[in-house]
Each structure stands twice: as C-alpha cells, then as structure tokens.
Design a protein around this motif. Sequence first.
Motif, PDB file in Angstrom:
ATOM      1  N   UNK A   3       0.811  -1.216   0.000  1.00  0.00           N
ATOM      2  CA  UNK A   3       0.000   0.000   0.000  1.00  0.00           C
ATOM      3  C   UNK A   3       0.851   1.276   0.000  1.00  0.00           C
ATOM      4  N   UNK A   4       2.160   1.106   0.007  1.00  0.00           N
ATOM      5  CA  UNK A   4       3.059   2.252   0.118  1.00  0.00           C
ATOM      6  C   UNK A   4       2.854   3.248  -1.015  1.00  0.00           C
ATOM      7  N   UNK A   5       2.672   2.746  -2.231  1.00  0.00           N
ATOM      8  CA  UNK A   5       2.517   3.634  -3.389  1.00  0.00           C
ATOM      9  C   UNK A   5       1.294   4.539  -3.233  1.00  0.00           C
ATOM     10  N   UNK A  58      -4.413  13.690   8.636  1.00  0.00           N
ATOM     11  CA  UNK A  58      -5.673  13.062   9.081  1.00  0.00           C
ATOM     12  C   UNK A  58      -6.266  12.190   7.975  1.00  0.00           C
ATOM     13  N   UNK A  59      -6.157  12.648   6.747  1.00  0.00           N
ATOM     14  CA  UNK A  59      -6.681  11.894   5.611  1.00  0.00           C
ATOM     15  C   UNK A  59      -5.939  10.571   5.451  1.00  0.00           C
ATOM     16  N   UNK A  60      -4.620  10.645   5.540  1.00  0.00           N
ATOM     17  CA  UNK A  60      -3.801   9.428   5.458  1.00  0.00           C
ATOM     18  C   UNK A  60      -4.138   8.488   6.609  1.00  0.00           C
ATOM     19  N   UNK A  61      -4.283   9.044   7.805  1.00  0.00           N
ATOM     20  CA  UNK A  61      -4.609   8.234   8.975  1.00  0.00           C
ATOM     21  C   UNK A  61      -5.949   7.525   8.799  1.00  0.00           C
ATOM     22  N   UNK A  62      -6.918   8.211   8.192  1.00  0.00           N
ATOM     23  CA  UNK A  62      -8.244   7.601   8.003  1.00  0.00           C
ATOM     24  C   UNK A  62      -8.157   6.382   7.089  1.00  0.00           C
ATOM     25  N   UNK A  63      -7.331   6.474   6.057  1.00  0.00           N
ATOM     26  CA  UNK A  63      -7.152   5.332   5.154  1.00  0.00           C
ATOM     27  C   UNK A  63      -6.410   4.195   5.849  1.00  0.00           C
ATOM     28  N   UNK A  64      -5.413   4.536   6.633  1.00  0.00           N
ATOM     29  CA  UNK A  64      -4.660   3.499   7.344  1.00  0.00           C
ATOM     30  C   UNK A  64      -5.562   2.747   8.321  1.00  0.00           C
ATOM     31  N   UNK A  65      -6.468   3.474   8.945  1.00  0.00           N
ATOM     32  CA  UNK A  65      -7.408   2.832   9.865  1.00  0.00           C
ATOM     33  C   UNK A  65      -8.320   1.862   9.122  1.00  0.00           C
ATOM     34  N   UNK A 121      -7.568   0.307   6.318  1.00  0.00           N
ATOM     35  CA  UNK A 121      -6.755  -0.830   5.908  1.00  0.00           C
ATOM     36  C   UNK A 121      -6.478  -1.761   7.092  1.00  0.00           C
ATOM     37  N   UNK A 122      -6.307  -1.163   8.274  1.00  0.00           N
ATOM     38  CA  UNK A 122      -6.041  -1.972   9.460  1.00  0.00           C
ATOM     39  C   UNK A 122      -7.244  -2.825   9.857  1.00  0.00           C
ATOM     40  N   UNK A 174      -9.046  -4.386   7.692  1.00  0.00           N
ATOM     41  CA  UNK A 174      -9.229  -5.423   6.675  1.00  0.00           C
ATOM     42  C   UNK A 174      -9.574  -4.936   5.289  1.00  0.00           C
ATOM     43  N   UNK A 175      -9.798  -3.635   5.145  1.00  0.00           N
ATOM     44  CA  UNK A 175     -10.099  -3.097   3.828  1.00  0.00           C
ATOM     45  C   UNK A 175      -8.856  -3.166   2.941  1.00  0.00           C
ATOM     46  N   UNK A 176      -9.084  -3.367   1.651  1.00  0.00           N
ATOM     47  CA  UNK A 176      -8.004  -3.343   0.675  1.00  0.00           C
ATOM     48  C   UNK A 176      -8.143  -2.095  -0.183  1.00  0.00           C
ATOM     49  N   UNK A 177      -7.036  -1.701  -0.818  1.00  0.00           N
ATOM     50  CA  UNK A 177      -7.088  -0.528  -1.681  1.00  0.00           C
ATOM     51  C   UNK A 177      -8.148  -0.714  -2.756  1.00  0.00           C
ATOM     52  N   UNK A 178      -8.239  -1.927  -3.295  1.00  0.00           N
ATOM     53  CA  UNK A 178      -9.207  -2.205  -4.363  1.00  0.00           C
ATOM     54  C   UNK A 178     -10.649  -2.078  -3.885  1.00  0.00           C
ATOM     55  N   UNK A 179     -10.868  -2.118  -2.558  1.00  0.00           N
ATOM     56  CA  UNK A 179     -12.219  -1.936  -2.019  1.00  0.00           C
ATOM     57  C   UNK A 179     -12.631  -0.466  -2.019  1.00  0.00           C
ATOM     58  N   UNK A 180     -11.629   0.422  -2.029  1.00  0.00           N
ATOM     59  CA  UNK A 180     -11.894   1.852  -1.895  1.00  0.00           C
ATOM     60  C   UNK A 180     -11.558   2.648  -3.144  1.00  0.00           C
TER      61      UNK A 180
END
Length: 228
Positions: free
Chosen positions: A154-156, A202-209, A211-212, A214-220
């Motif tokens: 998910x780094x990219x 905060x935006x980055x943190x919301x995505x990390x939460x 993903x933590x 169980x969400x995948x990038x492809x889900x969002x």
Amino acid sequence: MTVFETLRIIHIASGAIAFVVAPIAMIVKKGSNAHRKWGLVFFLAMTSVATTAVIMAPMHSNLFLLMVGVFSFYLAFKGYRSIFRKKVWKTKKTAFIDWFFAILNTSFSLGLLVFGIKALPNPFGIIAIAFGSIGSIIGIGDIRQFLNPSPDPQKWFFSHMTGMVTAYIAAVSAFSAVNMGFLPPVLQWLWPTIIGAPLLGRWIKSYKEKFSKGKKISDLVQISDENE
C-alpha cells in the motif's frame, strides 16, 4: 511582448489551471477515469509552472524562484510517478528517472534551506527554510525508500496522496503569495502548509485505519494495471 512576459503568462495560466483542477481530482472517485484525467491535467499544469519558473529565474537572477520551482515540481512528480510504482514492493527496482528527480529535488531543497538561513531575518528566509526543510525531508525519505523498498503493497497509495496533495498545497501557496497581499509575507506563503499538512495527515490516517480493519485498496479505489 518579451520572452519573459510570455513565459510569465504561461506560468500564471498553468498555476490557475492547477489551482482549479486539483479539487476536482480529489472529489471524484479515486482511480476512476475522471480522477486519472484531472490528475494528469494537474500534473501537466504543475510541470508547466515549474518549467517556466526554472527558465524565468535566471532571467531575473531569482534563485528563490528556481529552487521553489524544482521543489514544487517534484511533489507533483512524486505523486504522479507513484501510480507506476505499485509493484516496487515486489520488484525492489527503482527507475533512473525516479532517482534523478529525487536527488535533484533533495539538492535544490537543501540549497533552499541554506538560502533561507542566510536570508534571515528577512521573511523570505523563514519561507525558504520551511519549504527547504519539507523538500529535504521528502526527498531524503524517498531516496531511503529507493535504497530499501518497503514491503508494504500500500506504500505507493500513500506516496501518491502525499505527492499530489502537497503539490496542490504548493499551488495554493503561490496563489496566496500573488493575491493575498493583505497578509504578512510569511503567512502569505505558509498558511496553506499550516492548514493543509495536518489535514493531509488526518486523511492518510483515516485510510490506514480502514486498511487496518481489513479493507483493501481495491475496495476503496478503482485500480488500473499501470505499473513499471
């Protein structure tokens, strides 16, 4: 009309385009055709802004404009290139163009930092130190990632967010510097960073939460097949 005046018009027009289209790219669904289209327009506009700045700077011996031009371009470049670096966590390979601009940005950002220190107590010294520090931190961080790629697939995604949003902050900063003369010089340039950086965090943190949980990038996000 002189060459400088022509370049200045292109510079201003490109900045205006970047200022307008970036919010559109952020509002539409991430990864959609519209997102990619407006994101590309933003990147090309920022490239034009930086190119004209780099050409104009020597004409008026404006070292500050030159270094800020390189710094602002790299932010957009980093964000755009990230979508082609989705598989780096597997391949561990970094293209020459990424190395080149990361090193160029870091060199100019460190130069901007030194320029700012020497310019103190002039307000532009504070501005240069702020931008030089940000550019140096981002550039050095990217070089370290190139040397030791993260195993996080998910780094990219976060690199893309960071690059594009900080590039937009740079565009808003330039808009403010030109149009908000009623503010003190330091605030004219730095209020977008003061407000935008925490919001980006905060935006980055919301995505990390997400993903933590169980969400995948492809889900969002709609994922294309672009990669190196």
